[in-house]
Design an enzyme around this catalytic site. Sequence first.
Site, short mmCIF file in Angstrom:
data_model
loop_
_atom_site.label_atom_id
_atom_site.label_comp_id
_atom_site.label_asym_id
_atom_site.label_seq_id
_atom_site.Cartn_x
_atom_site.Cartn_y
_atom_site.Cartn_z
N GLU A 114 -6.73 -20.58 -17.59
CA GLU A 114 -7.13 -21.16 -16.34
C GLU A 114 -7.81 -22.28 -16.74
O GLU A 114 -8.92 -22.16 -17.23
CB GLU A 114 -7.83 -20.14 -15.28
CG GLU A 114 -8.02 -21.00 -14.28
CD GLU A 114 -9.01 -20.22 -13.26
OE1 GLU A 114 -9.20 -20.41 -12.07
OE2 GLU A 114 -10.02 -19.55 -13.89
N ASP A 144 -4.47 3.69 2.90
CA ASP A 144 -5.80 3.16 2.83
C ASP A 144 -6.00 1.80 3.17
O ASP A 144 -6.99 1.07 3.22
CB ASP A 144 -6.64 3.69 1.59
CG ASP A 144 -6.01 2.79 0.33
OD1 ASP A 144 -5.12 2.03 0.66
OD2 ASP A 144 -6.78 2.95 -0.78
N ASN A 195 -0.75 4.72 0.16
CA ASN A 195 -1.22 5.67 0.51
C ASN A 195 -2.06 5.67 1.83
O ASN A 195 -2.86 6.33 2.38
CB ASN A 195 -2.25 6.36 -0.42
CG ASN A 195 -3.26 5.32 -0.79
OD1 ASN A 195 -3.31 4.36 -0.53
ND2 ASN A 195 -4.27 5.81 -1.72
N ASP A 213 -4.53 -10.25 -15.97
CA ASP A 213 -5.59 -11.04 -15.79
C ASP A 213 -6.63 -10.91 -16.66
O ASP A 213 -6.80 -9.64 -17.05
CB ASP A 213 -6.06 -11.22 -14.46
CG ASP A 213 -6.50 -12.58 -13.99
OD1 ASP A 213 -7.40 -13.28 -14.72
OD2 ASP A 213 -5.95 -13.02 -12.99
N ASP A 268 0.80 -1.22 0.00
CA ASP A 268 -0.07 0.08 0.09
C ASP A 268 0.95 1.22 -0.03
O ASP A 268 1.73 1.42 0.74
CB ASP A 268 -0.85 0.02 1.06
CG ASP A 268 -1.66 1.24 1.32
OD1 ASP A 268 -2.09 1.88 0.36
OD2 ASP A 268 -2.18 1.64 2.65
N ASP A 322 -1.69 -1.20 -3.74
CA ASP A 322 -1.85 -0.33 -5.05
C ASP A 322 -0.59 -0.19 -6.15
O ASP A 322 0.40 -0.91 -5.75
CB ASP A 322 -2.39 1.09 -4.66
CG ASP A 322 -1.39 1.87 -3.73
OD1 ASP A 322 -0.05 1.70 -4.00
OD2 ASP A 322 -1.73 2.18 -2.37
N ASP A 340 -8.96 -16.11 -17.07
CA ASP A 340 -9.91 -16.48 -16.35
C ASP A 340 -10.95 -17.27 -16.83
O ASP A 340 -11.53 -17.32 -17.98
CB ASP A 340 -10.47 -15.33 -15.53
CG ASP A 340 -11.10 -15.74 -14.46
OD1 ASP A 340 -10.48 -16.28 -13.25
OD2 ASP A 340 -12.55 -15.60 -14.15
N HIS A 368 -3.99 -17.41 -5.86
CA HIS A 368 -4.95 -16.47 -5.07
C HIS A 368 -6.22 -17.30 -4.63
O HIS A 368 -7.04 -16.94 -4.00
CB HIS A 368 -5.38 -15.49 -5.58
CG HIS A 368 -6.14 -15.67 -6.96
ND1 HIS A 368 -5.44 -16.15 -8.08
CD2 HIS A 368 -7.20 -15.44 -7.40
CE1 HIS A 368 -6.44 -16.27 -8.97
NE2 HIS A 368 -7.47 -15.90 -8.63
N ASP A 369 -6.39 -18.49 -5.41
CA ASP A 369 -7.60 -19.46 -5.15
C ASP A 369 -7.17 -20.49 -4.29
O ASP A 369 -8.19 -21.35 -3.70
CB ASP A 369 -8.19 -19.81 -6.42
CG ASP A 369 -8.86 -18.85 -7.43
OD1 ASP A 369 -9.23 -17.91 -6.84
OD2 ASP A 369 -8.64 -19.12 -8.53
O1 TEU Z 1 -11.42 -19.15 -10.64
C1 TEU Z 1 -12.33 -19.89 -11.22
C2 TEU Z 1 -12.33 -21.52 -10.64
O2 TEU Z 1 -12.40 -22.67 -11.20
C3 TEU Z 1 -13.18 -21.26 -9.47
O3 TEU Z 1 -13.84 -22.34 -9.17
C4 TEU Z 1 -11.91 -21.11 -8.28
O4 TEU Z 1 -11.42 -22.56 -8.36
C5 TEU Z 1 -12.74 -21.07 -6.94
O5 TEU Z 1 -11.71 -20.08 -6.56
C6 TEU Z 1 -12.98 -22.01 -6.34
O6 TEU Z 1 -12.70 -21.94 -4.76
C7 TEU Z 1 -11.35 -17.87 -11.19
C8 TEU Z 1 -10.63 -16.96 -10.41
O7 TEU Z 1 -9.13 -17.43 -10.27
C9 TEU Z 1 -11.04 -16.69 -9.17
O8 TEU Z 1 -10.54 -15.98 -8.37
C10 TEU Z 1 -12.46 -16.13 -9.25
O9 TEU Z 1 -13.42 -15.90 -8.27
C11 TEU Z 1 -13.29 -16.85 -10.34
O10 TEU Z 1 -12.49 -17.33 -11.54
C12 TEU Z 1 -14.43 -15.91 -10.88
O11 TEU Z 1 -13.79 -14.96 -11.73
CA CA Z 2 -3.68 1.85 -1.14
#
Ligand code: TEU
Ligand code: CA
Length: 598
Positions: free
Chosen positions: A297, A63, A61, A136, A59, A67, A238, A372-373
């Site tokens: 993906e 908040d 700033n 993305d 971050d 960013d 995605d 991130h998933d």
């Molecule tokens: O994820 C798609 C996906 O296959 C989801 O089922 C994912 O496995 C989910 O996180 C299950 O827990 C993509 C992105 O990577 C995810 O961050 C998004 O939330 C999703 O698409 C919708 O855009």
């Molecule tokens: Ca920020």
Amino acid sequence: MMHLNRIATFFIMATLITLAACNTPTEKNQSSQTSSGPTDRKWWKEAVVYQIYPRSFQDSNGDGIGDLKGLTSRLDYVKSLGVDIVWLNPIYSSPNADNGYDISNYDDIMKEFGTMADFDVMLAEMHKRGIKLVMDLVVNHCSDEHEWFRQSRSSRTNPYRNYFHWWPAEKGKPPFRPGSFEVDGSGWRYDSLTNSYYLHYFSYKQPDLNWENPKVRQEIYAMMNRWFKKGVDGFRMDVIPFISKDTTFPVITEKFLKENYNGAWDQYMGNGPHLHEYLQEMNREVLSKYDIMTLAEGAGTTKATAMNFVDPDRKELDMSYHFEGVSLGYLPGEFKQMDPKGYSLVAFKEIYSGWDSVFANKGWGTIYLGNHDQPRMVTRWGNDSPEFREASSKMLSTFLLTMRGTPYYYFGDELGMTNIKFDRIEDYRDIETLNMYAQIKSKGGDLQHFLNGQKISARDNSRTPFQWDATENAGFTTGTPWIKVNENKKVINVAAAEKDPNSTLHYVRKLVQLRKDKKDILVYGKYTLLDKENPNVYSYTRESNGKKMLILLNFKTENAAAHTGLDLSKARVILDNYPAPSAGEELRPYEARILELD
Ligand code: TEU
Ligand code: CA
């Protein structure tokens, strides 16, 4: 009445349970290596990709939200890792129902992240350092606040009406489709304004775009061209297999849903009749014009279908990532609950070896253990106890950086960052966790059981702020962070890791450098699994032009030995995650060793 719990679970299970499909290479694939074969050199095959969740990196700033300016200020750190490409999760305008995966304007930057001017500076600063930027691309759906959807919902005759999938209510209720982030589990939402339902595979804030409409496709291609003209170096796409659907929306019976999740994907939800036609069109109209890379993906793709996306002769995409690896170890029929017995290393080896063989003669693979998933790599696949955290984290990084296929390395894993394991629902920010909690609550389900499971599997575990130092907010922000910082920032942070010559950070830098120094072997060389029934040790060789390397990885808390059958008398140890490597094929807990044989 269908059980809502199961319906909502369906969507996620569908991606979690990727059935191992038949893995016989087609005759075409067996043909000897051509110019499109796996040893055909490409920058995106030789690269290490570093994924940054921009909301949680830096971050600038106060908040509490990461960013672009903050990110730009940390590029020297990124460069110091030796990585070549940064993949950024979505940074476009978004009301953030799903942290940027709900885009309201594809041509602008999310307010919280900064401005287009900040973006231009960031891109220039990356390129100055020799780092490429992969964005993305979220085009299966957009935000319900996107102008296209505002128009589309306003009347049945609006010119944008067919940008989305509408079902007029006078036809009755539409055939069930799962909506993955919905409390009621439904993928159709009723909109009274035009007395119709619209389709959304994720939350109702993420309406699915109608790719059957050529205007939609042209809008998307034009937008992609604008980003490429700005100089971005690629896209991670995605849920791209979902863009084409069977738009007759045949009924999926409850029985079918229960018995055949994967089949439901193939037949009804994604992989529609025009999928590859659209990807080829996208390639002609956009991708083929630039020296860029693309990553699908591969939700719902199997060993049997993956090649259709990445076969260079088909002119579609470059790489795809599968869900079979990260699906291992979950209990069937439950929402993201891990088997308390853990996962089988033999099965793990089988999955990654099977996927390597898909691309043995053609195409190209990828390798990842976190994003991130997914929860944090070391918690999920290693051991996050103080005793084993560093060793197991290094061991997993050794795996990622010595396999064939482009590594997608998730930020923070170089520090061995761990799951935060929230106790209370109030600490979670992710729509998936919050809505699933609400759903289970409304059904009178076992909330404690759900929360226990989320400590291991929730997506927020990997979305907590990056740990730069031991200060209150880990150097991430001077304000209140949008999601809590992990308390273990006191020991796990960049400042401490820089000072410790044995840190995971320094080890990962060595691995990245080794992959570059031994490119012929570690990037392009053949992969061979050894000792495949060994329940504790993963061993394999990589080889090219008579030069061979052996990788030994102990995945367990006990000493273990590999049985490779190779003559190691002249082997030289190149790297080991213990200061003084033990001899031969003996390994201490979570020990990782790389040897050179010839
Ligand atoms: O994820 C798609 C996906 O296959 C989801 O089922 C994912 O496995 C989910 O996180 C299950 O827990 C993509 C992105 O990577 C995810 O961050 C998004 O939330 C999703 O698409 C919708 O855009
Ligand atoms: Ca920020």
